[in-house]
Design an enzyme around this catalytic site. Structure first.
Site, PDB file in Angstrom:
ATOM      1  N   SER A  22       0.817  -1.218   0.000  1.00 33.69           N
ATOM      2  CA  SER A  22       0.000   0.000   0.000  1.00 33.69           C
ATOM      3  C   SER A  22       0.852   1.270   0.000  1.00 33.69           C
ATOM      4  O   SER A  22       0.309   2.370   0.086  1.00 33.69           O
ATOM      5  CB  SER A  22      -0.915   0.010   1.230  1.00 33.69           C
ATOM      6  OG  SER A  22      -0.146  -0.002   2.426  1.00 33.69           O
ATOM      7  N   ASN A 108      -2.046  -2.252  13.443  1.00 37.78           N
ATOM      8  CA  ASN A 108      -3.489  -2.035  13.410  1.00 37.78           C
ATOM      9  C   ASN A 108      -3.876  -0.736  14.107  1.00 37.78           C
ATOM     10  O   ASN A 108      -4.636   0.078  13.571  1.00 37.78           O
ATOM     11  CB  ASN A 108      -4.213  -3.211  14.065  1.00 37.78           C
ATOM     12  CG  ASN A 108      -4.057  -4.499  13.285  1.00 37.78           C
ATOM     13  OD1 ASN A 108      -3.495  -4.510  12.197  1.00 37.78           O
ATOM     14  ND2 ASN A 108      -4.547  -5.599  13.846  1.00 37.78           N
ATOM     15  N   THR A 153     -39.217  27.188  -9.110  1.00 32.43           N
ATOM     16  CA  THR A 153     -39.631  25.902  -8.559  1.00 32.43           C
ATOM     17  C   THR A 153     -39.995  25.041  -9.759  1.00 32.43           C
ATOM     18  O   THR A 153     -40.561  25.544 -10.745  1.00 32.43           O
ATOM     19  CB  THR A 153     -40.841  26.020  -7.610  1.00 32.43           C
ATOM     20  OG1 THR A 153     -41.965  26.504  -8.338  1.00 32.43           O
ATOM     21  CG2 THR A 153     -40.536  26.957  -6.448  1.00 32.43           C
ATOM     22  N   HIS A 154     -39.650  23.772  -9.716  1.00 34.59           N
ATOM     23  CA  HIS A 154     -39.899  22.852 -10.834  1.00 34.59           C
ATOM     24  C   HIS A 154     -39.237  23.357 -12.121  1.00 34.59           C
ATOM     25  O   HIS A 154     -39.730  23.103 -13.222  1.00 34.59           O
ATOM     26  CB  HIS A 154     -41.400  22.650 -11.062  1.00 34.59           C
ATOM     27  CG  HIS A 154     -42.153  22.262  -9.829  1.00 34.59           C
ATOM     28  ND1 HIS A 154     -42.131  20.985  -9.303  1.00 34.59           N
ATOM     29  CD2 HIS A 154     -42.927  22.999  -8.986  1.00 34.59           C
ATOM     30  CE1 HIS A 154     -42.872  20.947  -8.214  1.00 34.59           C
ATOM     31  NE2 HIS A 154     -43.359  22.154  -7.982  1.00 34.59           N
ATOM     32  N   SER A 275     -13.614  25.030 -27.913  1.00 33.99           N
ATOM     33  CA  SER A 275     -13.817  23.790 -28.657  1.00 33.99           C
ATOM     34  C   SER A 275     -12.715  23.619 -29.684  1.00 33.99           C
ATOM     35  O   SER A 275     -12.225  24.590 -30.265  1.00 33.99           O
ATOM     36  CB  SER A 275     -15.186  23.826 -29.355  1.00 33.99           C
ATOM     37  OG  SER A 275     -15.283  22.810 -30.321  1.00 33.99           O
ATOM     38  N   LYS A 281     -17.197  28.624 -29.499  1.00 31.49           N
ATOM     39  CA  LYS A 281     -17.581  28.060 -28.211  1.00 31.49           C
ATOM     40  C   LYS A 281     -16.753  28.631 -27.049  1.00 31.49           C
ATOM     41  O   LYS A 281     -15.560  28.834 -27.144  1.00 31.49           O
ATOM     42  CB  LYS A 281     -17.423  26.539 -28.214  1.00 31.49           C
ATOM     43  CG  LYS A 281     -18.406  25.801 -29.094  1.00 31.49           C
ATOM     44  CD  LYS A 281     -19.844  26.022 -28.696  1.00 31.49           C
ATOM     45  CE  LYS A 281     -20.183  25.410 -27.354  1.00 31.49           C
ATOM     46  NZ  LYS A 281     -20.023  23.963 -27.301  1.00 31.49           N
ATOM     47  N   ASN A 283     -16.897  27.264 -23.247  1.00 31.37           N
ATOM     48  CA  ASN A 283     -17.545  26.199 -22.481  1.00 31.37           C
ATOM     49  C   ASN A 283     -17.342  26.346 -20.974  1.00 31.37           C
ATOM     50  O   ASN A 283     -16.239  26.682 -20.519  1.00 31.37           O
ATOM     51  CB  ASN A 283     -17.003  24.838 -22.916  1.00 31.37           C
ATOM     52  CG  ASN A 283     -17.279  24.543 -24.369  1.00 31.37           C
ATOM     53  OD1 ASN A 283     -18.308  24.945 -24.906  1.00 31.37           O
ATOM     54  ND2 ASN A 283     -16.364  23.843 -25.023  1.00 31.37           N
ATOM     55  N   GLU A 288     -18.786  22.291 -15.099  1.00 35.62           N
ATOM     56  CA  GLU A 288     -19.202  20.921 -15.400  1.00 35.62           C
ATOM     57  C   GLU A 288     -18.358  19.916 -14.636  1.00 35.62           C
ATOM     58  O   GLU A 288     -18.863  18.890 -14.156  1.00 35.62           O
ATOM     59  CB  GLU A 288     -19.128  20.679 -16.904  1.00 35.62           C
ATOM     60  CG  GLU A 288     -20.184  21.447 -17.683  1.00 35.62           C
ATOM     61  CD  GLU A 288     -19.994  21.389 -19.195  1.00 35.62           C
ATOM     62  OE1 GLU A 288     -20.937  21.743 -19.916  1.00 35.62           O
ATOM     63  OE2 GLU A 288     -18.897  20.995 -19.647  1.00 35.62           O
ATOM     64  N   TYR A 315      -9.616  -6.231  13.234  1.00 35.45           N
ATOM     65  CA  TYR A 315      -9.029  -5.733  11.991  1.00 35.45           C
ATOM     66  C   TYR A 315      -9.052  -6.819  10.922  1.00 35.45           C
ATOM     67  O   TYR A 315      -8.819  -7.999  11.189  1.00 35.45           O
ATOM     68  CB  TYR A 315      -7.585  -5.277  12.214  1.00 35.45           C
ATOM     69  CG  TYR A 315      -6.954  -4.737  10.950  1.00 35.45           C
ATOM     70  CD1 TYR A 315      -7.177  -3.426  10.555  1.00 35.45           C
ATOM     71  CD2 TYR A 315      -6.169  -5.557  10.132  1.00 35.45           C
ATOM     72  CE1 TYR A 315      -6.626  -2.938   9.379  1.00 35.45           C
ATOM     73  CE2 TYR A 315      -5.627  -5.071   8.953  1.00 35.45           C
ATOM     74  CZ  TYR A 315      -5.855  -3.767   8.579  1.00 35.45           C
ATOM     75  OH  TYR A 315      -5.321  -3.287   7.410  1.00 35.45           O
ATOM     76  N   GLN A 320      -7.596  -2.073   4.388  1.00 36.82           N
ATOM     77  CA  GLN A 320      -6.587  -1.328   3.624  1.00 36.82           C
ATOM     78  C   GLN A 320      -7.268  -0.510   2.525  1.00 36.82           C
ATOM     79  O   GLN A 320      -6.731   0.505   2.069  1.00 36.82           O
ATOM     80  CB  GLN A 320      -5.573  -2.292   3.011  1.00 36.82           C
ATOM     81  CG  GLN A 320      -4.481  -1.604   2.206  1.00 36.82           C
ATOM     82  CD  GLN A 320      -3.366  -2.543   1.827  1.00 36.82           C
ATOM     83  OE1 GLN A 320      -2.615  -3.023   2.684  1.00 36.82           O
ATOM     84  NE2 GLN A 320      -3.240  -2.847   0.549  1.00 36.82           N
ATOM     85  N   LYS A 323      -8.257   3.709   2.579  1.00 42.83           N
ATOM     86  CA  LYS A 323      -7.417   4.894   2.406  1.00 42.83           C
ATOM     87  C   LYS A 323      -7.611   5.600   1.080  1.00 42.83           C
ATOM     88  O   LYS A 323      -7.750   6.829   1.022  1.00 42.83           O
ATOM     89  CB  LYS A 323      -5.949   4.513   2.591  1.00 42.83           C
ATOM     90  CG  LYS A 323      -5.648   3.987   3.987  1.00 42.83           C
ATOM     91  CD  LYS A 323      -4.255   3.416   4.093  1.00 42.83           C
ATOM     92  CE  LYS A 323      -4.096   2.624   5.371  1.00 42.83           C
ATOM     93  NZ  LYS A 323      -4.990   1.429   5.429  1.00 42.83           N
TER      94      LYS A 323
END
Length: 460
Positions: A22, A108, A153-154, A275, A281, A283, A288, A315, A320, A323
């Site tokens: 690891s 541990n 709303t909506h 683009s 463009k 963007n 996003e 444990y 592991q 992380k």
């Protein structure tokens, strides 16, 4: 050298070793691992478990290792994890006395301690970043407190509000994220060191002393729980996910607003891309990405929940896998908060388009109904009358603001000349001068409250 090789007669298979190691991701916890080891060793010396001279030698060497790593004189390579690396490097520098560091400790409880130290640092950093974002939103809200816009709303225009009111809505969301992280920090800030592998230790250690050295507010009360608990990690990821959800929501709207169909938002060049084929463009890639990265952090949360859902005490090696999701979420949230705070400071809004849009969609229809209710007509009846007025406007291609008093009176004799003022968005906004409303004076109050809350957070 493996810390556990004494019982084995064969080397770990190369593929199994690669699968098991690891270091590639937990190496980032070198500071926390060394800091925890220094505190542990200091405690061992104080309690007489090892000689004070030995403790001094080990602590000095650990500080030197930390210095060499941070000055890039020492590469973190050649071990299965960061704990093995630090201990192996220590032994190579001070000899057999370095092997005493691990007395009364297991990997541990060591790794559980490192993760808590790491998350504590991450939470402190992200709390500061969120404070910066809330402050930036409040500052922008102050500049835009008179900019009228439609509330939705909506995804349909509902009532007039202001851009300042809108921005403060998100400022309050991020303020709650600070509160959640601070609350989570209390449960992170508990020391598991001393739990050993699972059943504590026979050595007369002083866990409270170690906790004090490391700035922990307390110690875990059960050794089985101490090494197996990852509730704090799940909770942190939940908090990180909530903050990313808020970032995703506002950036979803900003993506819409930046398009020609809305035209509310002017994308800063320094936060936009073009683009490769369409020269015209501009963007909203940053917005996003902020929206998209929310899904990434949600995935981190789901990942660790899935890992933990069926684990027996105490444990297990599955843990592991805790992380990488934690590190990924922490990294993603931090960079997302930094870039969005910078974006908020730079972004400009098309006030003219927002002001015009605030009157669209018959957004002042509720003002008309409230007007009649204030004249004594029951609100349900006022609602029905106003609905008929809106239908009349639709059928005749008119807006509420373009009707004459004579036309209003066709639907109710309660209408007077002042109805023409009542249905103007600026007046609808001004009348909402109650706690939580969008009137200019109320926006000033909300900003003052936010700034006061930020100061209180800074004093904790």
């Amino acid at each position: 050298m493996k810390l556990w090789s004494g019982r084995f007669t064969a080397e770990l298979n190369d593929i199994a070793e690669q699968f098991n190691d690891s270091l590639v991701f937990d190496r980032r916890m070198y500071r926390q691992d060394i800091t925890g080891s220094i505190a542990h060793c200091t405690m061992l010396g104080k309690c007489g478990i090892i000689e004070q001279s030995e403790a001094d030698t080990i602590v000095a060497a650990l500080n030197n290792i930390l210095h060499d790593i941070e000055s890039e004189k020492l590469d973190i390579v050649g071990a299965e994890d960061i704990h093995s690396f630090v201990e192996n490097e220590l032994v190579s520098r001070v000899g057999d006395v370095g092997k005493k560091l691990h007395t009364a400790r297991s990997r541990n409880d060591q790794v559980a301690t490192d993760i808590r130290l790491y998350l504590r640092d991450a939470i402190d950093e992200q709390t500061d970043l969120l404070k910066n974002l809330v402050s930036a939103l409040a500052d922008k809200a102050k500049k835009e407190k008179k900019t009228a816009m439609p509330a939705y709303t909506h995804m349909q225009k509902a009532q007039p509000t202001t851009l300042g009111h809108y921005l403060l809505a998100y400022a309050n969301m991020f303020l709650r994220d600070i509160d959640r992280l601070n609350d989570c920090r209390r449960r992170v800030n508990v020391l598991p060191l001393g739990s050993g592998a699972c059943a504590s230790t026979t050595f007369p250690i002083d866990r409270e002393y170690t906790a004090k050295l490391l700035g922990f507010e307390g110690v875990t009360q059960n050794s089985l729980d101490g090494v197996s608990d990852r509730d704090f990690a799940v909770e942190y990821l939940s908090c990180a996910t909530q903050a990313m959800l808020h970032l995703s929501r506002i950036n979803e709207e900003f993506v819409y607003w930046s398009g020609e169909e809305f035209g509310f938002l002017i994308l800063p060049d320094e936060f936009s891309t073009g683009s490769s084929i369409m020269p015209q463009k501009k963007n909203p890639d940053v917005n996003e990405l902020l929206r998209g990265k929310c899904g990434r952090v949600i995935g981190d949360l789901v990942s660790i929940i899935t890992v933990m859902k069926g684990l027996p005490l105490a444990y297990n090696k599955d843990m592991q896998e805790d992380k990488e999701p934690l590190f990924d979420a922490a990294d993603t949230l931090s960079i997302s908060l930094k870039v969005f705070t910078a974006f908020i400071a730079a972004v400009q809004f098309n006030r003219e388009k927002m002001n015009i849009a605030s009157a669209g969609g018959y957004s002042c229809a509720t003002e008309c109904a409230d007007y009649l209710a204030a004249k004594g007509l029951p609100f349900r009846a006022a609602h029905e009358v106003t609905g008929k007025i809106v239908l009349y406007c639709i059928q005749n291609g008119k807006a509420l603001q373009s009707l004459t008093v004579k036309e209003y009176k066709q639907f109710s004799d309660l209408f007077e000349d002042d109805i023409l003022e009542a249905v103007l968005p600026k007046n609808a906004i001004a009348r909402r001068n109650i706690m939580g409303g969008c009137a200019t004076e109320e926006i000033d109050r909300q900003i003052k409250i936010l700034k006061s809350q930020l100061k209180k957070i800074a004093l904790r």
